[in-house]
Design a protein around this motif. Structure first.
Motif, mmCIF file in Angstrom:
data_model
loop_
_atom_site.group_PDB
_atom_site.id
_atom_site.type_symbol
_atom_site.label_atom_id
_atom_site.label_comp_id
_atom_site.label_asym_id
_atom_site.label_seq_id
_atom_site.Cartn_x
_atom_site.Cartn_y
_atom_site.Cartn_z
ATOM 1 N N ASN A 46 1.023 -1.279 -0.044
ATOM 2 C CA ASN A 46 0.208 0.037 0.136
ATOM 3 C C ASN A 46 0.848 1.279 0.071
ATOM 4 O O ASN A 46 2.067 1.335 0.396
ATOM 5 C CB ASN A 46 -0.984 -0.009 1.282
ATOM 6 C CG ASN A 46 -1.893 -1.347 1.369
ATOM 7 O OD1 ASN A 46 -2.327 -1.533 0.350
ATOM 8 N ND2 ASN A 46 -2.090 -2.030 2.319
ATOM 9 N N ALA A 47 0.355 2.354 -0.638
ATOM 10 C CA ALA A 47 0.844 3.659 -0.380
ATOM 11 C C ALA A 47 1.433 4.039 0.955
ATOM 12 O O ALA A 47 0.671 3.885 1.832
ATOM 13 C CB ALA A 47 0.265 4.679 -0.918
ATOM 14 N N ARG A 48 2.666 4.364 1.000
ATOM 15 C CA ARG A 48 3.353 4.852 2.349
ATOM 16 C C ARG A 48 3.592 6.255 2.377
ATOM 17 O O ARG A 48 4.442 6.845 1.365
ATOM 18 C CB ARG A 48 4.401 3.966 2.680
ATOM 19 C CG ARG A 48 5.020 4.299 4.066
ATOM 20 C CD ARG A 48 6.245 3.322 4.440
ATOM 21 N NE ARG A 48 6.621 3.485 5.750
ATOM 22 C CZ ARG A 48 7.911 2.878 6.449
ATOM 23 N NH1 ARG A 48 8.227 2.018 5.554
ATOM 24 N NH2 ARG A 48 8.194 3.026 7.475
ATOM 25 N N ILE A 68 10.627 1.608 -2.605
ATOM 26 C CA ILE A 68 10.275 2.537 -3.679
ATOM 27 C C ILE A 68 10.035 1.708 -4.898
ATOM 28 O O ILE A 68 11.127 0.833 -5.431
ATOM 29 C CB ILE A 68 11.186 3.628 -3.943
ATOM 30 C CG1 ILE A 68 11.337 4.497 -2.647
ATOM 31 C CG2 ILE A 68 10.754 4.600 -5.102
ATOM 32 C CD1 ILE A 68 12.324 5.647 -2.838
ATOM 33 N N ARG A 69 9.023 1.704 -5.639
ATOM 34 C CA ARG A 69 8.657 1.016 -7.038
ATOM 35 C C ARG A 69 8.580 2.171 -8.051
ATOM 36 O O ARG A 69 7.963 3.242 -8.016
ATOM 37 C CB ARG A 69 7.318 0.322 -6.659
ATOM 38 C CG ARG A 69 6.968 -0.588 -8.053
ATOM 39 C CD ARG A 69 5.899 -1.076 -7.904
ATOM 40 N NE ARG A 69 5.820 -2.160 -6.918
ATOM 41 C CZ ARG A 69 4.921 -2.815 -6.657
ATOM 42 N NH1 ARG A 69 3.701 -2.528 -6.999
ATOM 43 N NH2 ARG A 69 4.836 -3.795 -5.676
ATOM 44 N N ASN A 70 8.871 1.740 -9.113
ATOM 45 C CA ASN A 70 9.016 2.470 -10.367
ATOM 46 C C ASN A 70 7.706 1.617 -11.174
ATOM 47 O O ASN A 70 8.083 0.651 -11.935
ATOM 48 C CB ASN A 70 10.195 2.519 -11.289
ATOM 49 C CG ASN A 70 10.017 3.266 -12.630
ATOM 50 O OD1 ASN A 70 8.763 3.780 -12.829
ATOM 51 N ND2 ASN A 70 11.340 3.239 -13.275
ATOM 52 N N SER A 71 6.509 2.119 -11.110
ATOM 53 C CA SER A 71 5.633 1.489 -11.828
ATOM 54 C C SER A 71 5.338 2.080 -13.332
ATOM 55 O O SER A 71 4.513 1.797 -14.111
ATOM 56 C CB SER A 71 4.269 1.766 -11.241
ATOM 57 O OG SER A 71 4.339 1.363 -9.827
ATOM 58 N N GLY A 72 6.374 2.763 -13.624
ATOM 59 C CA GLY A 72 6.240 3.454 -15.158
ATOM 60 C C GLY A 72 7.099 2.502 -16.005
ATOM 61 O O GLY A 72 7.578 1.223 -15.880
ATOM 62 N N PRO A 133 6.351 15.170 -9.585
ATOM 63 C CA PRO A 133 7.812 15.493 -9.605
ATOM 64 C C PRO A 133 8.241 15.644 -8.114
ATOM 65 O O PRO A 133 9.428 15.580 -8.036
ATOM 66 C CB PRO A 133 7.554 17.041 -9.995
ATOM 67 C CG PRO A 133 6.354 17.239 -10.001
ATOM 68 C CD PRO A 133 5.298 15.983 -10.244
ATOM 69 N N THR A 134 7.479 15.894 -7.150
ATOM 70 C CA THR A 134 7.781 15.946 -5.829
ATOM 71 C C THR A 134 7.208 14.806 -4.955
ATOM 72 O O THR A 134 5.536 14.780 -5.191
ATOM 73 C CB THR A 134 7.769 17.060 -5.113
ATOM 74 O OG1 THR A 134 6.605 17.633 -5.081
ATOM 75 C CG2 THR A 134 8.619 18.024 -5.870
ATOM 76 N N TYR A 135 7.459 14.353 -3.919
ATOM 77 C CA TYR A 135 6.727 13.421 -2.923
ATOM 78 C C TYR A 135 7.198 13.474 -1.603
ATOM 79 O O TYR A 135 8.364 13.419 -1.325
ATOM 80 C CB TYR A 135 6.876 12.065 -3.331
ATOM 81 C CG TYR A 135 6.034 11.079 -2.796
ATOM 82 C CD1 TYR A 135 4.867 10.542 -3.377
ATOM 83 C CD2 TYR A 135 6.298 10.257 -1.532
ATOM 84 C CE1 TYR A 135 3.889 9.669 -2.789
ATOM 85 C CE2 TYR A 135 5.381 9.497 -1.095
ATOM 86 C CZ TYR A 135 4.207 9.153 -1.729
ATOM 87 O OH TYR A 135 3.408 8.203 -1.020
ATOM 88 N N ASP A 136 6.263 13.804 -0.853
ATOM 89 C CA ASP A 136 6.674 13.903 0.657
ATOM 90 C C ASP A 136 6.199 12.772 1.557
ATOM 91 O O ASP A 136 5.262 12.015 1.231
ATOM 92 C CB ASP A 136 5.539 15.050 1.117
ATOM 93 C CG ASP A 136 5.932 16.491 0.835
ATOM 94 O OD1 ASP A 136 7.198 16.491 0.206
ATOM 95 O OD2 ASP A 136 5.167 17.474 0.795
ATOM 96 N N VAL A 137 7.227 12.343 2.528
ATOM 97 C CA VAL A 137 7.207 11.405 3.552
ATOM 98 C C VAL A 137 7.056 12.090 4.988
ATOM 99 O O VAL A 137 8.419 12.739 5.150
ATOM 100 C CB VAL A 137 8.232 10.286 3.130
ATOM 101 C CG1 VAL A 137 8.048 9.166 4.271
ATOM 102 C CG2 VAL A 137 7.799 9.465 1.749
#
Length: 496
Positions: A46-48, A68-72, A133-137
Motif C-alpha cells: 500500500n502507499a506509504r 520505492i517502486r517504479n510503476s512506469g 515531480p515531488t513526493y513527501d514522506v
C-alpha cells in the motif's frame, strides 16, 4: 430499413454502403507515452506516506528502509531528498535510479541529539516522474537515554596466587530515563583462567535506575599478567556493548634449597614435590691422625676435608619471606671424653665462639628478592659448608649438620625446606692379639723387632693403623733363666 427515396434512387444505396465500409476499415495513426511512475509502498504494497523511527538512543543513528517502486515504463530517477530537520537524513547516494517495473530500498536515518523529546519532520523527494515531480514522506522519532553503566569501571584483580581464586562483583545500572534491553555478557581477549557468571543480566530489560550485579572470577594456573575485557552486550539501538578492562597477575613464589659439592658438577635442589635433601659427604680420613704429606702411613682415601655451597633460590615472580636455622653440631657438649668441643661441619656464616663448638644459629627473616625489580636469578649469597673429619672417637655420633628453612608471612607450601648433611671419619680400630712366648717353666725369647706390632694387634678399622710404641706387660710372675722366679711390675708381674 429502406426509405422511399432509396427505392427511388438505387445508386444512393450503393454509395452509402461503400461509405460505411470505408469508415470502418480506416486505420487512424496513434502516439504511445513513455514515463516513469514513483510509488512509495509499505510492506503490504500500500502507499506509504510516513516513517516513525520510534525510540532511539541519543547520539545513536537508527536506520529504516523505504520501499520505492517504479510503476512506469521508463527509468525513474530520484534527484534529491530534502529534509526539514537535521536529525533526519539518508544513507543512500543520490541521484537514485530505479529501472522500469523495478523496486529498490532507500535508507532513511534518524540521529536524535536531545533526550525525551519527540521530533517530527518530513522528507521531500524530487524525481523525473512527470505526474509526481515531488513526493513527501512524514518522519518522526524520539530521542531517549537508556544508558548502560558498569561499576567499577575496571575489573582489577591485582595479584592472585597460582591455585587461589578471586571473585569480583560488577554492577550494571541503567542510568538513562528509558528501559534498557540487555542481551547478556561475555569475556573477550583474556586468559581462560578468567570466567564470568552473567546469568543475572542475560535477556533482561532494565528499567530506568535499575541495577543488576554479576561476577567475574580469576583462578590463575600459571604466573603472568592478564588482560582482555568484560563485555556487557546491549541492544545496538540503545548504545551497544559496554566493555570493562580486565587487569591482574598470576603470582607464585617457588623457593628452592640447593647444594653443590665443589668436586661434583651437578647441584641438588628441592622442588615442588621434594622438600628435603640428604647430602652425604662420604667417609674422609681423620685429619687429627693422618697428615697429607704422602708418607708411608698416609690415608689413601679422600683426605682432610670436603666443601660445597648452599644457597636459596626463588624461581617464582614475587618475593618470599623466610628465615633459616643453621645447626652445624647436633649434640650438646663434647662428643668424646677428654677432647675439646668442636664441630666437624663449619658454616661460613655461622660464628664460632672462642674455645667451643657453634650452637644453633637462627638467621633473621629476609625476603628473596628484596624487591621484584632485582634482576633474576633470585638467589641468596652462597654459604660455604666444609666437613672436616677430625674426631678421635671411634664411636662418632655427631658428624651431622642440619639446615631448616621456614616460610614466613603466609601459610603456603612449601612451608619448610630441610637439609641433612652427614659424614664419617675414617679411623683405625686396634684389637690386641694373644702372643705365645715359649712354654711354662722354660726361658722364652721375646722378639723386639718392629714387626712385633703386627703380631700383637690387628686393625679392624677403616684406616691404616700405625703402632708407635709397644709395652709388654706380664700378668703372672715370670721365670728367670736360672730357674728362679721374680715379681714383675705389671698387673700381675713386672715390666719387661
Amino acid at each position: 430499413m429502406e426509405t422511399s427515396s432509396m427505392k427511388k434512387h438505387p445508386m444512393t444505396k450503393l454509395l452509402l454502403v461503400a461509405l460505411t465500409f470505408s469508415v470502418v476499415s480506416c486505420k487512424c495513426g496513434t502516439t504511445r507515452t513513455t514515463n516513469p511512475a514513483l510509488d512509495v509502498l509499505d510492506a503490504m504494497g500500500n502507499a506509504r506516506t510516513s516513517v516513525d523511527f520510534g525510540d532511539v538512543q541519543v547520539n545513536i543513528k537508527s536506520t529504516q528502509e523505504l520501499r520505492i517502486r517504479n510503476s512506469g515504463n521508463a527509468l525513474l530517477t530520484l534527484t534529491a531528498a530534502t529534509f526539514s530537520r537535521t536529525e533526519f537524513a539518508t544513507d543512500s547516494a543520490l541521484p537514485f535510479d530505479i529501472g522500469a517495473g523495478d523496486e529498490a530500498m532507500l535508507k532513511l536515518t534518524f540521529t536524535p541529539t536531545v533526550a525525551d523529546q519527540r521530533i517530527t519532520g518530513k522528507v521531500t523527494f524530487a524525481s523525473n516522474d512527470p505526474m509526481k515531480p515531488t513526493y513527501d514522506v512524514e518522519l518522526a522519532g524520539r530521542g531517549v537515554t537508556a544508558v548502560a553503566r558498569v561499576a567499577p569501571a575496571m575489573a582489577a584483580f591485582a595479584d592472585v596466587y597460582v591455585g587461589d581464586m578471586k571473585t569480583l562483583t560488577l554492577t550494571l545500572t541503567n542510568a538513562g530515563s528509558t528501559s534498557l534491553p540487555v542481551v547478556g555478557g561475555s569475556i573477550a581477549g583474556s586468559s581462560a583462567d578468567v570466567t564470568g557468571d552473567f546469568t543475572s543480566i542475560t535477556g533482561v530489560m532494565l528499567a530506568s535506575g535499575e541495577s543488576k550485579s554479576f561476577t567475574v572470577t580469576y583462578r590463575p594456573t600459571i604466573t603472568g599478567t592478564i588482560g582482555g575485557q568484560v563485555v556487557v552486550e546491549v541492544d545496538p539501538a540503545f548504545g551497544g556493548d559496554v566493555t570493562v578492562p580486565i587487569t591482574g597477575r598470576g603470582t607464585q613464589s617457588l623457593p628452592r634449597m640447593c647444594f653443590k659439592l665443589d668436586d661434583q658438577p651437578m647441584e641438588r635442589c628441592t622442588d615442588q614435590v621434594i622438600s628435603s635433601l640428604d647430602v652425604p659427604f662420604g667417609p674422609l680420613c681423620d685429619n687429627f691422625i693422618y697428615g697429607n704429606d704422602g708418607g708411608p702411613n698416609a690415608c689413601t682415601a679422600q683426605s682432610g676435608q670436603r666443601s660445597g655451597t648452599l644457597y636459596f633460590r626463588n624461581e617464582g615472580n614475587v618475593p618470599v619471606q623466610f628465615s633459616v636455622r643453621y645447626r652445624p653440631y647436633l649434640a650438646a657438649g663434647t662428643r668424646c671424653p677428654g677432647l675439646p668441643a668442636h664441630s666437624d661441619f663449619v658454616f661460613s656464616n655461622v660464628p664460632v665462639p672462642d674455645g667451643g663448638a657453634p650452637g644453633d644459629f637462627n638467621a633473621p627473616t629476609v625476603s628473596l628478592p628484596l624487591n621484584e625489580m632485582v634482576v633474576k636469578p633470585w638467589e641468596t649469597t652462597p654459604v660455604r659448608i666444609t666437613y672436616r673429619a677430625s674426631s678421635r672417637c671411634p664411636d662418632e655420633i655427631a658428624e651431622q649438620a642440619q639446615v631448616l628453612w621456614t616460610r614466613q608471612g603466609d601459610q603456603r607450601t612449601p612451608g619448610t625446606l630441610f637439609m641433612v648433611l652427614s659424614g664419617s671419619s675414617l679411623l683405625p680400630a686396634a684389637k690386641a692379639k694373644t702372643l705365645t712366648l715359649g712354654q711354662q717353666g722354660l726361658p722364652a725369647s721375646v722378639p723386639l723387632a718392629n714387626p712385633i706390632s703386627m703380631e700383637l694387634v690387628t686393625n679392624e678399622g677403616v684406616a691404616p693403623l700405625n703402632v708407635t710404641a709397644v709395652q709388654l706387660m706380664e700378668e703372672l710372675p715370670f721365670y728367670l733363666p736360672d730357674g728362679g722366679q721374680a715379681d714383675g711390675g705389671g698387673p700381675g708381674g713386672g715390666l719387661l
